[in-house]
Write a protein that holds these residues in place. Sequence first.
Motif, PDB file in Angstrom:
ATOM      1  N   SER A   2    -126.163  23.221 -30.587  1.00  0.00           N
ATOM      2  CA  SER A   2    -125.496  23.236 -31.388  1.00  0.00           C
ATOM      3  C   SER A   2    -123.965  23.994 -31.122  1.00  0.00           C
ATOM      4  O   SER A   2    -123.989  24.745 -30.238  1.00  0.00           O
ATOM      5  N   GLU A   3    -122.964  23.686 -31.791  1.00  0.00           N
ATOM      6  CA  GLU A   3    -121.715  24.119 -31.575  1.00  0.00           C
ATOM      7  C   GLU A   3    -121.579  25.652 -32.317  1.00  0.00           C
ATOM      8  O   GLU A   3    -121.817  25.663 -33.315  1.00  0.00           O
ATOM      9  N   LYS A   4    -121.042  26.690 -31.480  1.00  0.00           N
ATOM     10  CA  LYS A   4    -120.753  27.853 -31.981  1.00  0.00           C
ATOM     11  C   LYS A   4    -119.559  28.004 -33.173  1.00  0.00           C
ATOM     12  O   LYS A   4    -118.493  27.251 -32.622  1.00  0.00           O
ATOM     13  N   ILE A   5    -119.858  28.324 -34.121  1.00  0.00           N
ATOM     14  CA  ILE A   5    -118.754  28.487 -35.174  1.00  0.00           C
ATOM     15  C   ILE A   5    -117.822  29.711 -34.841  1.00  0.00           C
ATOM     16  O   ILE A   5    -118.201  30.895 -34.486  1.00  0.00           O
ATOM     17  N   THR A   6    -116.456  29.533 -34.935  1.00  0.00           N
ATOM     18  CA  THR A   6    -115.655  30.352 -34.506  1.00  0.00           C
ATOM     19  C   THR A   6    -115.271  31.320 -35.694  1.00  0.00           C
ATOM     20  O   THR A   6    -115.523  31.050 -36.835  1.00  0.00           O
ATOM     21  N   PRO A   7    -114.756  32.778 -35.390  1.00  0.00           N
ATOM     22  CA  PRO A   7    -114.359  33.503 -36.198  1.00  0.00           C
ATOM     23  C   PRO A   7    -113.322  32.704 -37.472  1.00  0.00           C
ATOM     24  O   PRO A   7    -113.330  33.167 -38.646  1.00  0.00           O
ATOM     25  N   GLN A   8    -112.464  32.094 -36.692  1.00  0.00           N
ATOM     26  CA  GLN A   8    -111.395  31.584 -37.614  1.00  0.00           C
ATOM     27  C   GLN A   8    -111.922  30.390 -38.726  1.00  0.00           C
ATOM     28  O   GLN A   8    -111.794  30.517 -40.204  1.00  0.00           O
ATOM     29  N   GLN A   9    -113.183  29.719 -38.502  1.00  0.00           N
ATOM     30  CA  GLN A   9    -113.918  28.776 -39.180  1.00  0.00           C
ATOM     31  C   GLN A   9    -114.592  29.741 -40.133  1.00  0.00           C
ATOM     32  O   GLN A   9    -114.844  29.241 -41.367  1.00  0.00           O
ATOM     33  N   LEU A  10    -115.418  30.836 -39.858  1.00  0.00           N
ATOM     34  CA  LEU A  10    -115.994  31.513 -40.714  1.00  0.00           C
ATOM     35  C   LEU A  10    -115.078  32.039 -42.047  1.00  0.00           C
ATOM     36  O   LEU A  10    -115.324  32.050 -43.103  1.00  0.00           O
ATOM     37  N   ILE A  11    -113.821  32.573 -41.317  1.00  0.00           N
ATOM     38  CA  ILE A  11    -112.910  33.263 -42.300  1.00  0.00           C
ATOM     39  C   ILE A  11    -112.435  31.857 -43.342  1.00  0.00           C
ATOM     40  O   ILE A  11    -112.188  32.147 -44.503  1.00  0.00           O
ATOM     41  N   SER A  12    -111.995  30.613 -42.845  1.00  0.00           N
ATOM     42  CA  SER A  12    -111.728  29.652 -43.552  1.00  0.00           C
ATOM     43  C   SER A  12    -112.586  29.299 -44.551  1.00  0.00           C
ATOM     44  O   SER A  12    -112.401  28.933 -45.550  1.00  0.00           O
ATOM     45  N   GLN A  13    -113.907  29.165 -44.100  1.00  0.00           N
ATOM     46  CA  GLN A  13    -115.070  28.805 -45.116  1.00  0.00           C
ATOM     47  C   GLN A  13    -115.118  29.861 -46.090  1.00  0.00           C
ATOM     48  O   GLN A  13    -115.688  29.297 -47.300  1.00  0.00           O
ATOM     49  N   GLN A  14    -115.214  31.138 -45.826  1.00  0.00           N
ATOM     50  CA  GLN A  14    -115.060  32.139 -46.842  1.00  0.00           C
ATOM     51  C   GLN A  14    -114.282  31.936 -48.043  1.00  0.00           C
ATOM     52  O   GLN A  14    -114.396  32.156 -49.035  1.00  0.00           O
ATOM     53  N   LEU A  15    -112.788  31.599 -47.719  1.00  0.00           N
ATOM     54  CA  LEU A  15    -112.037  31.559 -48.318  1.00  0.00           C
ATOM     55  C   LEU A  15    -111.955  30.297 -49.266  1.00  0.00           C
ATOM     56  O   LEU A  15    -111.693  30.548 -50.458  1.00  0.00           O
ATOM     57  N   LEU A  16    -112.576  29.174 -48.577  1.00  0.00           N
ATOM     58  CA  LEU A  16    -112.888  28.128 -49.404  1.00  0.00           C
ATOM     59  C   LEU A  16    -113.739  28.114 -50.479  1.00  0.00           C
ATOM     60  O   LEU A  16    -113.814  27.954 -51.664  1.00  0.00           O
ATOM     61  N   GLN A  17    -115.027  29.118 -50.221  1.00  0.00           N
ATOM     62  CA  GLN A  17    -116.010  29.249 -51.160  1.00  0.00           C
ATOM     63  C   GLN A  17    -115.483  30.292 -52.102  1.00  0.00           C
ATOM     64  O   GLN A  17    -115.895  30.193 -53.338  1.00  0.00           O
ATOM     65  N   LEU A  18    -114.930  31.333 -51.886  1.00  0.00           N
ATOM     66  CA  LEU A  18    -114.163  32.020 -52.909  1.00  0.00           C
ATOM     67  C   LEU A  18    -113.159  31.519 -53.891  1.00  0.00           C
ATOM     68  O   LEU A  18    -113.263  31.758 -54.996  1.00  0.00           O
ATOM     69  N   THR A  19    -112.479  30.434 -53.343  1.00  0.00           N
ATOM     70  CA  THR A  19    -111.683  29.546 -54.105  1.00  0.00           C
ATOM     71  C   THR A  19    -112.521  28.661 -55.017  1.00  0.00           C
ATOM     72  O   THR A  19    -112.075  28.719 -56.295  1.00  0.00           O
ATOM     73  N   GLN A  20    -113.609  28.302 -54.567  1.00  0.00           N
ATOM     74  CA  GLN A  20    -114.375  27.237 -55.460  1.00  0.00           C
ATOM     75  C   GLN A  20    -115.137  28.333 -56.557  1.00  0.00           C
ATOM     76  O   GLN A  20    -115.388  27.951 -57.818  1.00  0.00           O
ATOM     77  N   LEU A  21    -115.533  29.436 -56.099  1.00  0.00           N
ATOM     78  CA  LEU A  21    -116.015  30.537 -57.025  1.00  0.00           C
ATOM     79  C   LEU A  21    -114.942  30.695 -58.248  1.00  0.00           C
ATOM     80  O   LEU A  21    -115.316  30.873 -59.469  1.00  0.00           O
ATOM     81  N   GLU A  22    -113.723  31.180 -57.886  1.00  0.00           N
ATOM     82  CA  GLU A  22    -112.697  31.320 -58.824  1.00  0.00           C
ATOM     83  C   GLU A  22    -112.644  30.060 -59.857  1.00  0.00           C
ATOM     84  O   GLU A  22    -112.354  30.263 -61.036  1.00  0.00           O
ATOM     85  N   ALA A  23    -112.558  28.888 -59.203  1.00  0.00           N
ATOM     86  CA  ALA A  23    -112.499  27.788 -60.102  1.00  0.00           C
ATOM     87  C   ALA A  23    -113.909  27.624 -60.914  1.00  0.00           C
ATOM     88  O   ALA A  23    -113.458  27.179 -62.181  1.00  0.00           O
ATOM     89  N   LEU A  24    -115.006  27.964 -60.538  1.00  0.00           N
ATOM     90  CA  LEU A  24    -116.210  27.976 -61.268  1.00  0.00           C
ATOM     91  C   LEU A  24    -116.290  28.897 -62.360  1.00  0.00           C
ATOM     92  O   LEU A  24    -116.648  28.684 -63.374  1.00  0.00           O
ATOM     93  N   LEU A  25    -115.634  30.255 -62.163  1.00  0.00           N
ATOM     94  CA  LEU A  25    -115.316  31.177 -63.043  1.00  0.00           C
ATOM     95  C   LEU A  25    -114.534  30.663 -64.218  1.00  0.00           C
ATOM     96  O   LEU A  25    -114.724  31.041 -65.541  1.00  0.00           O
ATOM     97  N   GLY A  26    -113.580  30.015 -64.004  1.00  0.00           N
ATOM     98  CA  GLY A  26    -112.531  29.440 -64.973  1.00  0.00           C
ATOM     99  C   GLY A  26    -113.383  28.514 -65.906  1.00  0.00           C
ATOM    100  O   GLY A  26    -113.317  28.388 -67.095  1.00  0.00           O
TER     101      GLY A  26
END
Length: 143
Positions: A2-26
């Motif tokens: 398996s390919e190791k996930i970089t910290p940059q990918q983790l941060i990007s993924q978290q921001l994407l998920q939070l943006t999705q949560l914000e839209a879902l709350l709307g």
Amino acid sequence: MSEKITPQQLISQQLLQLTQLEALLGTEKEVLQQQNPAALISITSDKNNLLIAIQEIDNAIGQSFEFKQEKLAGNFSTELSDIEACLIRCKKQNQINGLIIHQSQLSVERMKTSLLENHNRSSMTYDSKGKTSGGLSSLGIKA
């Protein structure tokens, strides 16, 4: 392997998920205002799944030695600011949705009380001795 996930990918993924949560709350706010229980059940399920995914990414970030090193080096300041701003917006929207739910519950309670009061007033009758009785149902009459 398996390919190791970089910290940059983790941060990007978290921001994407939070943006999705914000839209879902709307969307949740709109559904609450429309009083659509079926859609609310679906959104609640989606929101719970997304919150679990956000928690998993958050745990991975917290356990990442590489992330801690890069953060100490001053990296990710912009991304972390974006994440914090998105979290603040999500919390605010969640509070608004909570107020909508609370107001809906109060409205339902007022309606219930009003219906019970009207039912009790309309069903109250007096018998030949002047005593109150439960209404038409006690006389065997069905409306």
